[in-house]
Design an enzyme around this catalytic site. Structure first.
Site, PDB file in Angstrom:
ATOM      1  N   HIS A   1      -9.416 -11.421  38.182  1.00  0.00           N
ATOM      2  CA  HIS A   1     -10.373 -11.813  37.141  1.00  0.00           C
ATOM      3  C   HIS A   1      -9.769 -11.446  35.783  1.00  0.00           C
ATOM      4  O   HIS A   1      -8.631 -10.948  35.727  1.00  0.00           O
ATOM      5  CB  HIS A   1     -11.728 -11.131  37.367  1.00  0.00           C
ATOM      6  CG  HIS A   1     -11.621  -9.640  37.559  1.00  0.00           C
ATOM      7  ND1 HIS A   1     -11.250  -8.781  36.544  1.00  0.00           N
ATOM      8  CD2 HIS A   1     -11.806  -8.858  38.652  1.00  0.00           C
ATOM      9  CE1 HIS A   1     -11.238  -7.545  36.997  1.00  0.00           C
ATOM     10  NE2 HIS A   1     -11.556  -7.558  38.276  1.00  0.00           N
TER      11      HIS A   1
ATOM     12  N   SER B   1     -15.157  -6.754  37.614  1.00  0.00           N
ATOM     13  CA  SER B   1     -14.735  -6.180  38.887  1.00  0.00           C
ATOM     14  C   SER B   1     -14.773  -7.271  39.940  1.00  0.00           C
ATOM     15  O   SER B   1     -15.658  -8.143  39.894  1.00  0.00           O
ATOM     16  CB  SER B   1     -15.707  -5.061  39.266  1.00  0.00           C
ATOM     17  OG  SER B   1     -15.612  -4.784  40.643  1.00  0.00           O
ATOM     18  N   SER B   2     -13.865  -7.186  40.888  1.00  0.00           N
ATOM     19  CA  SER B   2     -13.880  -8.181  41.977  1.00  0.00           C
ATOM     20  C   SER B   2     -15.191  -8.083  42.751  1.00  0.00           C
ATOM     21  O   SER B   2     -15.667  -9.054  43.323  1.00  0.00           O
ATOM     22  CB  SER B   2     -12.713  -7.947  42.933  1.00  0.00           C
ATOM     23  OG  SER B   2     -11.519  -7.906  42.203  1.00  0.00           O
TER      24      SER B   2
ATOM     25  N   GLN C   1      -8.784   6.797  39.312  1.00  0.00           N
ATOM     26  CA  GLN C   1      -7.548   6.290  39.922  1.00  0.00           C
ATOM     27  C   GLN C   1      -6.379   6.406  38.937  1.00  0.00           C
ATOM     28  O   GLN C   1      -5.286   6.853  39.278  1.00  0.00           O
ATOM     29  CB  GLN C   1      -7.746   4.834  40.337  1.00  0.00           C
ATOM     30  CG  GLN C   1      -6.474   4.076  40.638  1.00  0.00           C
ATOM     31  CD  GLN C   1      -6.733   2.676  41.160  1.00  0.00           C
ATOM     32  OE1 GLN C   1      -7.151   2.516  42.286  1.00  0.00           O
ATOM     33  NE2 GLN C   1      -6.480   1.657  40.355  1.00  0.00           N
TER      34      GLN C   1
ATOM     35  N   GLY D   1      -5.805  -0.323  34.673  1.00  0.00           N
ATOM     36  CA  GLY D   1      -6.990  -0.444  33.820  1.00  0.00           C
ATOM     37  C   GLY D   1      -7.804   0.840  33.824  1.00  0.00           C
ATOM     38  O   GLY D   1      -7.828   1.574  34.824  1.00  0.00           O
TER      39      GLY D   1
ATOM     40  N   GLY E   1     -10.127  -9.073  33.834  1.00  0.00           N
ATOM     41  CA  GLY E   1      -9.659  -7.685  33.713  1.00  0.00           C
ATOM     42  C   GLY E   1      -8.203  -7.572  34.162  1.00  0.00           C
ATOM     43  O   GLY E   1      -7.364  -6.983  33.474  1.00  0.00           O
ATOM     44  N   HIS E   2      -7.913  -8.152  35.322  1.00  0.00           N
ATOM     45  CA  HIS E   2      -6.519  -8.124  35.811  1.00  0.00           C
ATOM     46  C   HIS E   2      -5.597  -8.884  34.860  1.00  0.00           C
ATOM     47  O   HIS E   2      -4.452  -8.490  34.639  1.00  0.00           O
ATOM     48  CB  HIS E   2      -6.406  -8.815  37.174  1.00  0.00           C
ATOM     49  CG  HIS E   2      -7.161  -8.161  38.283  1.00  0.00           C
ATOM     50  ND1 HIS E   2      -8.246  -8.732  38.890  1.00  0.00           N
ATOM     51  CD2 HIS E   2      -6.970  -6.967  38.907  1.00  0.00           C
ATOM     52  CE1 HIS E   2      -8.688  -7.950  39.848  1.00  0.00           C
ATOM     53  NE2 HIS E   2      -7.949  -6.873  39.881  1.00  0.00           N
TER      54      HIS E   2
HETATM   55  O1  PAF Z   1      -6.950  -0.839  41.541  1.00  0.00           O
HETATM   56  C1  PAF Z   1      -6.605  -1.484  42.549  1.00  0.00           C
HETATM   57  O2  PAF Z   1      -6.715  -2.697  42.618  1.00  0.00           O
HETATM   58  C2  PAF Z   1      -6.028  -0.736  43.749  1.00  0.00           C
HETATM   59  O3  PAF Z   1      -6.641   0.493  43.941  1.00  0.00           O
HETATM   60  C3  PAF Z   1      -4.499  -0.575  43.679  1.00  0.00           C
HETATM   61  C4  PAF Z   1      -4.055   0.246  42.497  1.00  0.00           C
HETATM   62  C5  PAF Z   1      -3.842  -1.956  43.614  1.00  0.00           C
HETATM   63  C6  PAF Z   1      -3.984   0.114  44.946  1.00  0.00           C
HETATM   64  O4  PAF Z   1      -4.322  -0.599  46.100  1.00  0.00           O
END
Ligand code: PAF
Length: 285
Positions: A40, A191-192, A159, A153, A42-43
């Site tokens: 999406h 978000s997905s 994370q 992000g 965001g990515h």
């Molecule tokens: O943020 C994500 O999409 C996942 O946690 C990642 C960093 C690709 C690891 O699977």
């Protein structure tokens, strides 16, 4: 190797390593964006940042089973290979690393990363093993792609901090580039998992970011008492009938230690569930 426009798709870790070696030998900077696909906006901002900075950009799409707990949405998680390929090609990404589960976790795979304290709070207790799974796959992907930098992000703030710490702790020469959260016009963080929301839930979901904004406003107005600030957010969520709240907390932005008095730069993070769909969001004060 399949190609779509200037995007080449690699499935095999050894092919990916060859490309990465060739980039290094040619002195070309390699940027990396790890994803689980279903891309999406965001990515796309992460990918665009890498394309802007690097000579060569690799994105990965891998829905990592080890970061999903039993009963979580691994099977249901959206897969959209064709759509992802098209979006990455349009952004000017050079390589898509698209491994199979057996390429990442071959028979006999047994070594995992155990993240420390940073994984014990916020989402950690609600998703046991999640961050160990994330760190393990990110470490593997980093070793396969061997990028100069990787883009993450701030939406998945915990994370991000865990990956930064892992890179420092393991002396990895990879810069972690942080990108801001991308939001829908009503404030919902992209978000997905937003795709799981019904029309009614989608309306409610706007209150998640509203709750955080209320805390921001009250803090700017001079209140630093975390109990009062958090009560404000709780009120906004409950008014929207969001009662299934995993946590709303104010924490040190680096150590993730809990605060009683908020200071500028602190992290305010929350996770709520809307009939089984878990949404996370955060702001920095
Ligand atoms: O943020 C994500 O999409 C996942 O946690 C990642 C960093 C690709 C690891 O699977």
């Amino acid at each position: 190797m399949d190609s779509v426009g200037t995007l080449s798709v690699l499935n095999c870790p050894s092919d990916m390593k060859k490309i990465s070696d060739a980039c290094r030998k040619a002195g070309r900077e390699l940027g990396f964006v790890p994803t689980m696909g279903a891309l999406h906006k965001g990515h796309i901002t992460l990918v665009e940042e890498s394309v802007r900075r690097a000579d060569v950009t690799v994105a990965s799409v891998f829905v990592n089973p080890t970061q999903f707990g039993p009963g979580e949405d691994f099977n249901r998680y959206e897969r959209d290979y064709e759509g992802d390929v098209e979006k990455l090609a349009r952004c000017g990404v050079n390589y898509l690393f698209y491994p199979d589960i057996s390429d990442i976790y071959p028979d006999g795979f047994q070594t995992t990363v155990s993240v420390g304290n940073l994984g014990d709070c916020l989402c950690g207790p609600f998703r046991p093993g999640h961050f160990d799974g994330v760190a393990t796959v990110v470490l593997k992907l980093f070793n396969i792609v061997r990028p100069d930098f990787a883009v993450f992000g701030r939406k998945d703030y915990q994370q991000l901090k865990i990956v930064q710490k892992m890179v420092r702790d393991f002396d990895m020469d990879i810069e972690i580039v942080e990108m801001p959260i991308v939001r829908e016009p009503d404030g919902l963080a992209m978000s997905s998992r937003n795709a799981y929301l019904s029309a009614e839930q989608r309306i409610k979901a706007a209150s998640v970011s509203k709750a955080l904004r209320e805390i921001g406003k009250k803090f700017k107005g001079g209140c630093d008492d975390c109990r009062i600030l958090l009560a404000e957010a709780d009120k906004v969520l409950r008014m929207a009938q969001i009662n299934d709240i995993d946590y709303i907390e104010i924490r040190d932005p680096e150590t993730l230690e809990l605060r009683h008095r908020a200071v500028e730069g602190d992290l305010v993070a929350l996770a709520v569930r809307l009939d089984g769909t878990r949404l996370i969001d955060n702001i920095v004060l």
